[in-house]
Write a protein that holds these residues in place. Structure first.
Motif, short mmCIF file in Angstrom:
data_model
loop_
_atom_site.label_atom_id
_atom_site.label_comp_id
_atom_site.label_asym_id
_atom_site.label_seq_id
_atom_site.Cartn_x
_atom_site.Cartn_y
_atom_site.Cartn_z
N GLY A 79 0.83 -1.20 0.00
CA GLY A 79 0.00 0.00 0.00
C GLY A 79 0.86 1.25 0.00
N CYS A 80 1.98 1.23 0.79
CA CYS A 80 2.91 2.37 0.81
C CYS A 80 3.51 2.58 -0.58
CB CYS A 80 4.02 2.12 1.82
SG CYS A 80 3.45 1.93 3.53
N ALA A 81 3.91 1.48 -1.25
CA ALA A 81 4.54 1.59 -2.57
C ALA A 81 3.55 2.12 -3.60
CB ALA A 81 5.07 0.23 -3.00
N GLN A 82 2.30 1.67 -3.52
CA GLN A 82 1.27 2.14 -4.46
C GLN A 82 1.00 3.64 -4.26
OE1 GLN A 82 1.27 -0.50 -6.62
NE2 GLN A 82 -0.98 -0.53 -6.74
N LEU A 83 0.96 4.06 -3.00
CA LEU A 83 0.75 5.48 -2.72
C LEU A 83 1.94 6.29 -3.24
CD1 LEU A 83 -0.88 7.76 -1.45
CD2 LEU A 83 0.19 7.21 0.76
N ALA A 84 3.14 5.74 -3.12
CA ALA A 84 4.33 6.43 -3.63
C ALA A 84 4.22 6.66 -5.13
CB ALA A 84 5.58 5.61 -3.31
#
Length: 628
Positions: free
Chosen positions: A588-593
């Motif tokens: 989820g963090c990577a997708q938001l990035a």
């Protein structure tokens, strides 16, 4: 010398004396009368009077003892006082002891502690050993104007006990609380000397070290009418400690003690009736009445058990307020499980500070589940400052005290290296220990290690066995993990329908990862599972709302792309990724990035994007490491 007396105004003529004792000499007459008291009390009392009238001091003494007790004659302490005095004056040292006790207490006449001491010293010197114990008590207290002398008192108690004065042995046991070995020895001598209360205490003291002798001591006390010992013996039959395990016998003993007013025994009968064991018919309402009786009778554990029924609405009206009141009463009475349950109730009412205080108190009193619960608060920083070292210490204490959930929690920290050094082998041992003891969460965690080969041999078949054991026992995370094995064909033949059913069971039971996995199956519609995108979206939403990061990420991907019949909504997608990231889901963090880099759904922020990728990389999401 012949002593002539008049008893209660009744004159005994020589002919009456002869008819009572016949040709027997006074001493023989008194002996025979004492031996025949139970068989022929009327004639025996007449013989004692005759012997006493004719100068036999033992006849006077025994007759005085009967008047003290009111057995076979009128209860008359004044007459007893007179008779003991006559016998003592005639040289009967045992009568001097009996008279001394009356003088010390002011029974049958005025209190004369100084004279009592003189008589006790005389009787003690004459080896009436009970006199030594009585004298020791007066010395210990400083009665009769004497200077208190604990050292001499102890010497007298020991002298009396060594000569089979059981009461003195019991007193010595009371004085030996700091020396368990000597205390047990004194209690044993007191019990063997006929002190039934001492038998109960001896049995309780021996329970851990010599269960067989403990059961014998409790049996002796129980058969002698010490009903609390019947309750203790019942517990030993329940556990099979020192005696054969016999639940029906345990229930009989519990009922006997309860009927005799032992509140704790009523609680134990309640347990058996609630669960329908020991031949009892299961009846929760009847159990509630027994718990009520125990609670009102002063057994706080009964209050705790009644509170549980009120909390759950079983056998009584469901009433959270009444449950809390009963938990309070149990806790105040020293039932630490009551403190634990009260803490849980307070936690639900957001009274975190007092809940923590109660958990700390219960944990300090060896309620292991309270230590585990308190450890979880320190691990999560809920209601207290986060302290992983303290959490691991509490879990370790709980585990050592046989709370297997504490073992699982400690194993999880070891597996992750949180608060303790990372130790995969140690974690596996803890999970196996918990699993073997019936804590099924340990089976699931050990299965996951075998599935991945982390710290143990990779063994999909073993993982399946552990997951199945957990699931069949009601541990729903085990059902979710077993579903995954069926979905992927790991250790078993691939079976999407079986996986779906297992995921559904886990999801229905509140395992949100099961909801997320079930959603994926419905989204794909493969292996005999019909595609149902609407159902998939509902399941992702439910799991995401429950803080399952994977579900939030998957739902975010659908919203971002406009899949599953949803309208594309980059801003909502970014919000879902942000929620997943905050929960701790690295993807989820990577997708938001990615969205921050592109300025899609959120303002462009390359610096924030880089930080999120670093975070995801640190959490083990390899694609984020490549993209940095």
């Amino acid at each position: 010398m012949v002593i002539a007396i008049v008893l209660s105004g009744v004159a005994h003529a020589a002919r009456a004396q002869e008819s009572a004792c016949g040709a027997l000499a006074p001493a023989a007459c008194a002996r025979e009368a004492s031996a025949r008291l139970e068989q022929d009390p009327t004639r025996s009392v007449a013989m004692l009077r005759s012997a006493c009238d004719r100068g036999e001091s033992e006849g006077c003494r025994v007759l005085g003892a009967l008047h003290v007790l009111g057995r076979f004659v009128a209860l008359d302490v004044v007459q007893a006082h007179t008779l003991f005095g006559i016998a003592c004056d005639a040289g009967n040292d045992r009568a001097c002891f009996d008279l001394a006790r009356m003088l010390a207490r002011g029974e049958g006449g005025r209190a004369e502690p100084e004279r009592a001491i003189t008589l006790l010293e005389r009787a003690c010197d004459a080896r009436v050993w009970a006199s030594c114990g009585e004298l020791a008590g007066m010395l210990e207290r400083g009665d009769g104007g004497m200077r208190a002398d604990a050292e001499r008192a102890r010497s007298l108690y020991e002298r009396a006990c060594e000569n089979d004065d059981a009461a003195a042995c019991e007193v010595l046991a009371d004085r030996a609380e700091s020396d368990p070995r000597r205390r047990v020895a004194w209690l044993g001598r007191a019990c063997e000397g006929g002190r039934l209360a001492a038998c109960e205490r001896w049995g309780e003291a021996l329970r851990e070290s010599d269960a067989e002798r403990a059961a014998g001591a409790l049996r002796r006390a129980c058969e002698g009418g010490v009903l609390s010992a019947c309750n203790g013996l019942g517990l030993m039959h329940e556990d099979g400690a020192g005696v054969a395990r016999d639940l029906e016998r345990a229930l009989v003993l519990f009922r006997r003690a309860c009927d005799g007013g032992i509140a704790l025994a009523c609680n134990n009968v309640g347990r058996f009736v609630e669960d329908g064991i020991g031949g009892a018919r299961a009846d929760v309402a009847a159990a509630a009445q027994l718990y009520q009786r125990a609670c009102e009778g002063g057994a706080p554990v009964g209050c705790n058990n009644l509170a549980l029924l009120h909390e759950e609405g079983r056998g009584v009206v469901q009433d959270a307020t009444r449950a809390r009141e009963l938990y309070e009463r149990a806790c105040d009475g020293g039932a630490m499980l009551g403190c634990y349950h009260l803490a849980i109730a307070l936690d639900e009412r957001r009274e975190a500070r007092r809940a923590t205080e109660l958990l700390t108190r219960a944990c300090s009193e060896d309620v292991a589940i309270a230590c585990t619960t308190l450890g979880a608060r320190f691990e999560a920083g809920r209601g207290v400052m986060q302290d992983l070292a303290q959490a691991s210490s509490l879990y370790s204490r709980a585990c050592n005290d046989e709370d297997r959930l504490g073992c699982v929690a400690l194993g999880s920290m070891m597996q992750e290296g949180r608060g303790v050094p990372r130790d995969l082998a140690g974690a596996a041992r803890l999970f196996a220990h918990a699993c073997d003891a019936g804590e099924l969460a340990g089976c699931t965690r050990l299965g996951l290690m075998h599935q991945s080969g982390e710290g143990v041999a990779e063994d999909a078949g073993r993982a399946v066995t552990l997951f199945r054991r957990a699931c069949e026992g009601g541990e729903l995370r085990g059902c979710n993990s077993l579903g995954y094995m069926f979905e992927r064909g790991l250790g078993v033949g691939a079976d999407a329908v079986r996986a779906r059913d297992l995921y559904a069971r886990a999801c229905d039971g509140g395992v949100l990862r099961g909801c997320s996995n079930l959603a994926v199956l419905h989204l794909r519609g493969e292996g005999g599972v019909p595609q149902d995108t609407a159902r998939a979206v509902q399941l992702f939403e439910r799991a995401c709302e429950g803080r399952n990061g994977l579900a939030c990420t998957n739902l975010g991907a659908l919203v971002e792309s406009g899949g599953a019949g949803l309208s594309a909504d980059p801003a909502r997608a970014a919000s879902l990724y942000r929620r997943a990231c905050e929960i701790g889901h690295a993807r989820g963090c990577a997708q938001l990035a990615d969205m921050l880099d592109a300025g899609r759904g959120v303002p462009r922020d390359a610096e924030r994007a880089s930080a999120l990728r670093a975070q995801a990389c640190g959490q083990g999401y390899e694609r984020a490491c490549v993209s940095r």
